[in-house]
Design a protein around this motif. Structure first.
Motif, short mmCIF file in Angstrom:
data_model
loop_
_atom_site.label_atom_id
_atom_site.label_comp_id
_atom_site.label_asym_id
_atom_site.label_seq_id
_atom_site.Cartn_x
_atom_site.Cartn_y
_atom_site.Cartn_z
N ASP A 124 39.36 186.90 50.03
CA ASP A 124 38.00 186.39 50.02
C ASP A 124 37.66 185.74 51.36
O ASP A 124 38.47 185.72 52.29
N ALA A 125 36.45 185.19 51.46
CA ALA A 125 35.99 184.64 52.74
C ALA A 125 36.88 183.51 53.22
O ALA A 125 37.18 183.39 54.42
N SER A 126 37.33 182.68 52.30
CA SER A 126 38.19 181.55 52.68
C SER A 126 39.53 182.03 53.20
O SER A 126 39.97 181.63 54.29
N LEU A 127 40.19 182.91 52.46
CA LEU A 127 41.50 183.41 52.88
C LEU A 127 41.39 184.19 54.18
O LEU A 127 42.29 184.13 55.03
N SER A 128 40.29 184.91 54.36
CA SER A 128 40.13 185.76 55.55
C SER A 128 39.98 184.94 56.82
O SER A 128 40.06 185.50 57.92
N GLY A 129 39.79 183.62 56.69
CA GLY A 129 39.73 182.77 57.87
C GLY A 129 41.01 182.04 58.15
O GLY A 129 41.11 181.31 59.15
N ARG A 130 42.02 182.22 57.30
CA ARG A 130 43.25 181.45 57.45
C ARG A 130 44.24 182.17 58.38
O ARG A 130 44.33 183.39 58.38
N PRO A 131 45.00 181.40 59.17
CA PRO A 131 45.88 182.01 60.19
C PRO A 131 47.12 182.65 59.58
O PRO A 131 47.77 182.08 58.72
N MET A 132 47.44 183.84 60.06
CA MET A 132 48.64 184.54 59.63
C MET A 132 49.67 184.68 60.75
O MET A 132 50.77 185.20 60.55
N GLY A 133 49.32 184.21 61.95
CA GLY A 133 50.21 184.34 63.09
C GLY A 133 51.56 183.68 62.89
O GLY A 133 52.58 184.15 63.40
N ARG A 134 51.58 182.60 62.12
CA ARG A 134 52.84 181.87 61.93
C ARG A 134 53.89 182.70 61.21
O ARG A 134 55.09 182.47 61.38
N GLN A 403 33.51 173.78 49.83
CA GLN A 403 33.92 174.81 50.79
C GLN A 403 34.91 175.81 50.18
O GLN A 403 35.89 176.21 50.82
N LEU A 404 34.66 176.20 48.93
CA LEU A 404 35.48 177.20 48.24
C LEU A 404 36.95 176.77 48.12
O LEU A 404 37.84 177.61 48.03
N ASP A 405 37.19 175.47 48.09
CA ASP A 405 38.55 174.93 48.08
C ASP A 405 38.81 174.24 46.75
O ASP A 405 38.17 173.23 46.43
N HIS A 406 39.76 174.77 45.97
CA HIS A 406 40.01 174.25 44.63
C HIS A 406 40.44 172.79 44.64
O HIS A 406 40.03 172.01 43.77
N ARG A 407 41.25 172.38 45.59
CA ARG A 407 41.74 171.01 45.60
C ARG A 407 40.65 170.02 46.03
O ARG A 407 40.60 168.88 45.56
N ILE A 408 39.77 170.44 46.92
CA ILE A 408 38.62 169.60 47.27
C ILE A 408 37.73 169.41 46.05
O ILE A 408 37.30 168.29 45.74
N ALA A 409 37.47 170.49 45.33
CA ALA A 409 36.60 170.41 44.15
C ALA A 409 37.17 169.46 43.10
O ALA A 409 36.45 168.60 42.57
#
Length: 451
Positions: A124-134, A403-409
């Motif tokens: 989804d939009a949230s996951l698609s912005g998260r870094p995978m380089g690590r 911001q589509l974040d379960h823990r924030i909600a």
């Protein structure tokens, strides 16, 4: 979950009295992911009781089915996994949709890295912005190749395609940042890699992967050294099916726990919560703030320490939280910020750079929401300083963007229980990724939900 596929679902919680009762929380998300994955690599039937049936774990199950494992939910609520064996993963026919689950994505990249298959990951939009380089960095050293989407700040993001290498190259890798996901990805790649795969973590992170790998029969050793924990996994493993009992997720238990601490007169019991030392940092910090939290009936279930948590309303005091404890409670900081807002004095929390690359920038989003609810706080590059309201009800009266974040909600829903004016979370749908019954559980304890 596709956040664009339906209207938003606002949520606020309130209560006219103390919270009381006995509840359970969903199965541990970290353990649930790993149980599905390792069961899918074992030969035979793995039985899982208490699996978290949130959207993140269901995404993992769907991906493992797409790569050949047989996974079914029985009518009694237990799950059965018939694995394909280490090295037996099949080429998926379509892209693997990870929804909102960063854990699924990073761990599955590790699994695939040492298999001769190609897979594309979307989310989804949230996951698609998260870094995978690590995870891309060490897995590339093992021979896997990647095509990632360029993201903000030079990040490598989804959509992403990986082509694994078999046989992969055994690796000795020192984690540049404390990350259980990176550690686990490398170890999972090592399962189908000849020789020993070694991960050195200077700061200890949650150890569910090590515990479960050993339980499934992998040859794994952990040694302490001046450089940190040295984890060595012998490759070309043969995993044996297991019966797994998943304890309650301490990250989910954090929400009713803090709710009971901040609502006057509350007295609750949360049953069957995992208290793995690498995950129990929040309990230790809340106790240091004066929280009345008692561990009852401590026991070992499926190799993991478990207890019931007896929690009573407490007068909390602000403290300086030791930064070296962050890995043991990284997902719990949003709800800790809420506890700090309800405390007497100032709470200082540092060493939290990881929070900026979660489902949202949790430092910035929490700071904005707290300020909107009348709480004074100061955002730091690596943390947050929260000036508590002295135990009095918070002003509230805001609509907070989660911001589509379960823990924030969930965190701001809990804040609303101790606010003078209603606090509304703009969209509660992401809560289903980890805690589908959150609202029902809070209602059982005495809260009222307004939708």
């Amino acid at each position: 979950m596709n956040p664009a596929s339906a209207a938003t679902q606002p949520l606020s919680l309130s209560t006219s009295g103390p919270l009381a009762g006995t509840v359970t929380v969903p199965g541990d998300k970290s353990i649930s992911h790993r149980a599905i994955m390792l069961g899918a690599l074992a030969v035979g039937e793995t039985r899982i009781t208490g699996l978290l049936e949130g959207e993140d774990v269901l995404a993992t199950a769907a991906a493992m089915r797409a790569m050949g494992a047989e996974i079914e939910r029985r009518n009694d609520g237990d799950w059965r996994v018939h694995g394909v064996g280490v090295g037996g993963l099949l080429q998926p026919r379509t892209a693997l949709d990870m929804g909102n689950s960063g854990t699924s994505t990073r761990l599955l990249l590790g699994l695939i890295a040492s298999h001769p298959i190609t897979a594309t990951f979307i989310g989804d939009a949230s996951l698609s912005g998260r870094p995978m380089g690590r995870v891309i960095t060490p897995l590339s050293l093992m021979g896997a190749s990647f095509t990632a989407t360029p993201g903000a700040g030079g990040r490598q993001t989804l959509p992403l395609t990986i082509t694994g290498l078999c046989p992969a190259v055994a690796l000795s890798y020192t984690l540049p940042v404390a990350s259980a996901q990176v550690k686990s990805a490398v170890l999972l790649a090592g399962l189908n890699t000849p020789g020993d795969t070694v991960v050195i973590e200077p700061v200890a992170t949650r150890d569910h992967s090590e515990r479960m790998l050993a339980g499934f029969g992998a040859k794994l050793t952990v040694a302490e050294s001046p450089q940190g924990r040295i984890i060595t996994l012998a490759g070309e493993a043969e995993l044996r099916p297991q019966d797994i009992i998943v304890p309650g997720d301490p990250s989910s238990a954090a929400f009713p726990m803090v709710a009971a601490l901040i609502v006057p007169g509350s007295d609750i019991l949360i049953r069957n919560v995992g208290i793995n030392p690498t995950r129990a940092g929040l309990i230790r910090v809340l106790q240091a703030m004066g929280g009345d939290i008692t561990l009852v009936n401590e026991r070992i279930v499926g190799g993991e320490p478990v207890a019931d948590l007896h929690v009573r309303h407490s007068a909390l005091t602000g403290i300086e939280v030791p930064p070296d404890g962050a890995p043991s409670m990284i997902d719990e900081y949003p709800i800790l910020f809420i506890a700090a807002a309800c405390a007497v004095g100032t709470t200082v929390m540092r060493g939290l750079e990881e929070l900026r690359v979660k489902e949202s920038d949790r430092i910035s989003v929490m700071a904005q929401g707290l300020a909107a609810c009348g709480v004074a706080c100061e955002e730091l590059p690596d943390g947050l300083i929260v000036h508590g309201q002295g135990g009095e009800p918070l002003p509230g009266g805001a609509t907070v963007a989660a911001q589509l974040d379960h823990r924030i909600a969930m965190s701001f829903a809990v804040l609303g229980l101790n606010a003078q004016a209603r606090v509304t979370v703009d969209d509660a749908r992401p809560i289903a990724t980890s805690f589908p019954d959150f609202v029902a559980m809070m209602q059982m304890l005495g809260a009222t939900a307004h939708r």
